[in-house]
Scaffold this motif. Structure first.
Motif, PDB file in Angstrom:
ATOM      1  N   LEU A 271      -3.889   7.252  -5.075  1.00 18.45           N
ATOM      2  CA  LEU A 271      -2.607   6.855  -4.495  1.00 18.45           C
ATOM      3  C   LEU A 271      -2.406   5.342  -4.603  1.00 18.45           C
ATOM      4  O   LEU A 271      -1.304   4.870  -4.916  1.00 18.45           O
ATOM      5  N   TYR A 272      -3.469   4.590  -4.390  1.00 17.36           N
ATOM      6  CA  TYR A 272      -3.380   3.126  -4.448  1.00 17.36           C
ATOM      7  C   TYR A 272      -3.012   2.656  -5.852  1.00 17.36           C
ATOM      8  O   TYR A 272      -2.101   1.829  -6.036  1.00 17.36           O
ATOM      9  N   THR A 273      -3.723   3.159  -6.870  1.00 16.15           N
ATOM     10  CA  THR A 273      -3.431   2.728  -8.242  1.00 16.15           C
ATOM     11  C   THR A 273      -2.091   3.278  -8.735  1.00 16.15           C
ATOM     12  O   THR A 273      -1.522   2.744  -9.694  1.00 16.15           O
ATOM     13  N   GLY A 274      -1.603   4.338  -8.077  1.00 10.76           N
ATOM     14  CA  GLY A 274      -0.299   4.879  -8.442  1.00 10.76           C
ATOM     15  C   GLY A 274       0.859   4.166  -7.795  1.00 10.76           C
ATOM     16  O   GLY A 274       2.018   4.518  -8.041  1.00 10.76           O
ATOM     17  N   GLY A 275       0.574   3.177  -6.937  1.00  9.55           N
ATOM     18  CA  GLY A 275       1.635   2.380  -6.319  1.00  9.55           C
ATOM     19  C   GLY A 275       2.177   2.948  -5.024  1.00  9.55           C
ATOM     20  O   GLY A 275       3.277   2.566  -4.592  1.00  9.55           O
ATOM     21  N   PHE A 276       1.411   3.850  -4.372  1.00  9.78           N
ATOM     22  CA  PHE A 276       1.897   4.479  -3.136  1.00  9.78           C
ATOM     23  C   PHE A 276       2.151   3.446  -2.050  1.00  9.78           C
ATOM     24  O   PHE A 276       3.081   3.589  -1.248  1.00  9.78           O
ATOM     25  N   TRP A 277       1.313   2.406  -2.008  1.00 10.90           N
ATOM     26  CA  TRP A 277       1.496   1.331  -1.025  1.00 10.90           C
ATOM     27  C   TRP A 277       2.056   0.066  -1.676  1.00 10.90           C
ATOM     28  O   TRP A 277       1.953  -1.029  -1.115  1.00 10.90           O
ATOM     29  N   GLY A 278       2.638   0.208  -2.864  1.00  9.14           N
ATOM     30  CA  GLY A 278       3.161  -0.944  -3.589  1.00  9.14           C
ATOM     31  C   GLY A 278       4.589  -1.288  -3.207  1.00  9.14           C
ATOM     32  O   GLY A 278       5.141  -0.808  -2.200  1.00  9.14           O
ATOM     33  N   ASP A 279       5.223  -2.099  -4.030  1.00  2.67           N
ATOM     34  CA  ASP A 279       6.569  -2.607  -3.745  1.00  2.67           C
ATOM     35  C   ASP A 279       7.683  -1.686  -4.228  1.00  2.67           C
ATOM     36  O   ASP A 279       8.832  -1.842  -3.797  1.00  2.67           O
ATOM     37  N   ASP A 280       7.353  -0.746  -5.115  1.00  6.74           N
ATOM     38  CA  ASP A 280       8.387   0.125  -5.681  1.00  6.74           C
ATOM     39  C   ASP A 280       8.611   1.344  -4.775  1.00  6.74           C
ATOM     40  O   ASP A 280       7.721   2.192  -4.655  1.00  6.74           O
ATOM     41  N   PRO A 281       9.761   1.460  -4.133  1.00  2.00           N
ATOM     42  CA  PRO A 281      10.013   2.602  -3.232  1.00  2.00           C
ATOM     43  C   PRO A 281       9.955   3.960  -3.938  1.00  2.00           C
ATOM     44  O   PRO A 281       9.662   4.972  -3.306  1.00  2.00           O
ATOM     45  N   ALA A 282      10.233   3.959  -5.230  1.00  2.00           N
ATOM     46  CA  ALA A 282      10.208   5.228  -5.969  1.00  2.00           C
ATOM     47  C   ALA A 282       8.814   5.833  -6.036  1.00  2.00           C
ATOM     48  O   ALA A 282       8.660   7.044  -6.269  1.00  2.00           O
ATOM     49  N   LEU A 283       7.780   5.009  -5.816  1.00  3.14           N
ATOM     50  CA  LEU A 283       6.398   5.491  -5.879  1.00  3.14           C
ATOM     51  C   LEU A 283       5.819   5.775  -4.501  1.00  3.14           C
ATOM     52  O   LEU A 283       4.631   6.095  -4.390  1.00  3.14           O
ATOM     53  N   HIS A 284       6.641   5.662  -3.456  1.00  2.00           N
ATOM     54  CA  HIS A 284       6.164   5.904  -2.093  1.00  2.00           C
ATOM     55  C   HIS A 284       6.193   7.389  -1.745  1.00  2.00           C
ATOM     56  O   HIS A 284       6.461   7.775  -0.608  1.00  2.00           O
TER      57      HIS A 284
END
Length: 523
Positions: A271-284
């Protein structure tokens, strides 16, 4: 490096590798010679001289350029974790619990199968643990060592190839990535799981054998011999050098906590490397994050976290000394080294065929516009992968040879069958790993079950053959139906279950006749 359309010469490197592997039964040297041959063809075709010097130079240049260090580090850390868990005796604690609580033969078989399924992290981990753990339990209920070896082998590679969080997922994913067809190698691997008919059918068969007693052929003879013998089943005549000698005591948490932490860390890292906690809302969203993840990087983080948990659990509590912990870690890396070498060479083979020699383009042109042959590609690649892996004893080498060829070829002819054909390559490769007498997991299974190797091979072969035939039926229907999963799986199940019932019934009739004939002779 520039591309060179080598035409029919582009298929020589994999052909040389296959022929050498069949003749020598040794995949590492066969792959290396195949890469050298590909580099020589490339140098001659492009006029890159002096040919001998440039061949060697380009060979190592390609090997280095295709290495995925995330996969290598993950394999090494996972090997360390597996070896350390085995050293602590956690599996022995499970055996002690099982001996106290299992009350009949069916429960013993199901417990053995269940333990094999739980050991989905790595096939070596399975083979090195389940046999040692369950021998006292299966001996208590007079279950033959042949059946124990069969269960170990069937819950090793067939489980790992359909487990997203296993060493195999990363190994296969690295080969999928080289094709450049899929956006995410992890998502592509997960998508192949329901189409991996051989693995699924093998697990159905082993549960039928464990629950319903579907014994026939050599397995039935071994079971009758074990049931009538007053002695402990005969041990195998070979010991494997990779066998771990665990502590005679231990706690089940020594096994469950490190493996459980690996699974939890793996999910979080994906989930982390997939951007789940990143800046892109589409990956949340979980689905979007998994689809965008970097599986190699995530599993490196997860395996390091699990190894850290193991260190905290084992060393401060005195279960392992610091010296034994580090020694075990190094031994675990050594255990995984052959797989890592095969992977590195397989990446290079795929790279030189796909990028430098344009092998997929030649094969696609040779097959023409597709037509009728496209419908048979899943079946063709399944049988080819099965033959190659059975003959060489390696599935990982087969992945490296066939995936870079199969995926682009099917992509050019019929895009609707790309996923099915990829799954067929994986399934056929697992057949060889599962049933070949020279496969490492087959040898480990017989050695750690205490079963003579040839007895394990001959008693397992009928069940592996049924799964192979059922899978072939499924891939045939998949091709002619345009990739209908429902029809394909129905055909595979129908053939497999029908064969199991028919052969089991025939086996029991023949067994009864043999017993009756023996009784009459005694009278």
């Amino acid at each position: 490096m520039e591309h060179f359309n080598a035409g029919w010469l582009s298929i020589l490197p994999p052909c040389i590798t296959i022929v050498l592997a069949l003749r020598t039964k040794e995949i590492i040297s066969s792959l290396f010679v195949g890469i050298l041959a590909g580099a020589l063809i490339y140098c001659i075709g492009t006029g890159n001289s002096p040919f001998i010097l440039k061949t060697v130079e380009i060979t190592f240049q390609i090997i280095v350029s295709k290495v995925d260090f995330n996969v290598i580090v993950f394999g090494s850390l996972l090997g360390s974790l597996i070896y350390l868990v085995a050293m602590t005796g956690g599996a022995n604690a499970y055996a002690s619990w099982a001996t106290r609580h299992i009350k009949n033969k069916r429960s013993a078989l199901l417990a053995t199968t269940g333990l094999g399924v739980v050991m989905f992290i790595d096939d070596y981990f399975n083979c090195l643990s389940v046999g040692t753990v369950m021998q006292p339990v299966t001996d208590k209920f007079r279950i033959s060592r042949a059946k124990l070896a069969y269960i170990i082998d069937t819950t090793a590679a067939p489980i790992c190839i359909i487990a997203p969080l296993s060493s195999w997922a990363v190994g296969v994913g690295s080969n999928i990535r080289t094709t450049g067809v899929f956006e995410s190698d992890f998502t592509a691997f997960v998508a192949t799981i329901p189409w991996n008919f051989y693995a699924i059918l093998s697990l159905i068969i082993v549960f039928m054998v464990s629950w319903g007693g579907f014994d026939f052929g050599p397995m039935l003879r071994e079971e009758l011999k074990a049931a009538s013998s007053a002695e402990t089943p005969l041990k195998g005549d070979a010991q494997n050098s990779n066998t771990v000698h665990p502590k005679t005591y231990g706690s089940m948490t020594n096994m469950l906590l490190p493996i459980g932490s690996l699974i939890v860390f793996a999910v979080l890292a994906l989930l982390y490397t997939g951007g789940f906690w990143g800046d892109d809302p589409a990956l949340h969203h979980i689905g979007a994050a998994f689809g965008n993840c970097d599986a190699g990087k995530a599993l490196v983080l997860a395996s390091f976290g699990a190894l850290a948990v193991a260190f905290i659990q084992f060393v401060p509590r005195g279960i392992l000394t610091l010296e034994s912990f580090m020694t075990g870690s190094v031994e675990g890396i050594k255990m995984m080294l052959p797989c890592i070498v095969v992977l590195v060479l397989a990446w290079a083979m795929g790279g030189i065929c796909r990028d430098q020699l344009q092998t997929p383009k030649f094969v696609a042109d040779m097959l023409g516009s597709g037509g009728d042959i496209a419908a048979f590609l899943p079946l063709i690649f399944f049988v080819l992968a099965g033959f190659l892996s059975f003959s060489t004893g390696t599935s990982w080498g087969t992945f490296g040879i066939l995936i870079p060829i199969a995926v682009p070829v099917v992509q050019a002819l019929d895009q609707s069958l790309v996923l099915v054909s990829l799954s067929a390559v994986l399934a056929g490769s697992v057949f060889g790993d599962h049933s070949s007498p020279i496969s490492d997991t087959t040898i480990l299974s017989s050695a750690n079950a205490g079963c003579p190797h040839i007895v394990h091979v001959t008693s397992q072969m009928p069940y592996a053959t049924i799964a192979f035939v059922g899978s072939a039926a499924g891939y045939f229907v998949a091709g002619i139906s345009g990739g209908s999963f429902t029809l394909s799986m129905a055909a595979a199940l129908l053939v497999t279950v029908s064969c199991m019932f028919a052969l089991s019934r025939r086996g029991k009739i023949l067994s009864f006749n043999d017993i009756l004939r023996t009784s009459q002779q005694e009278l």
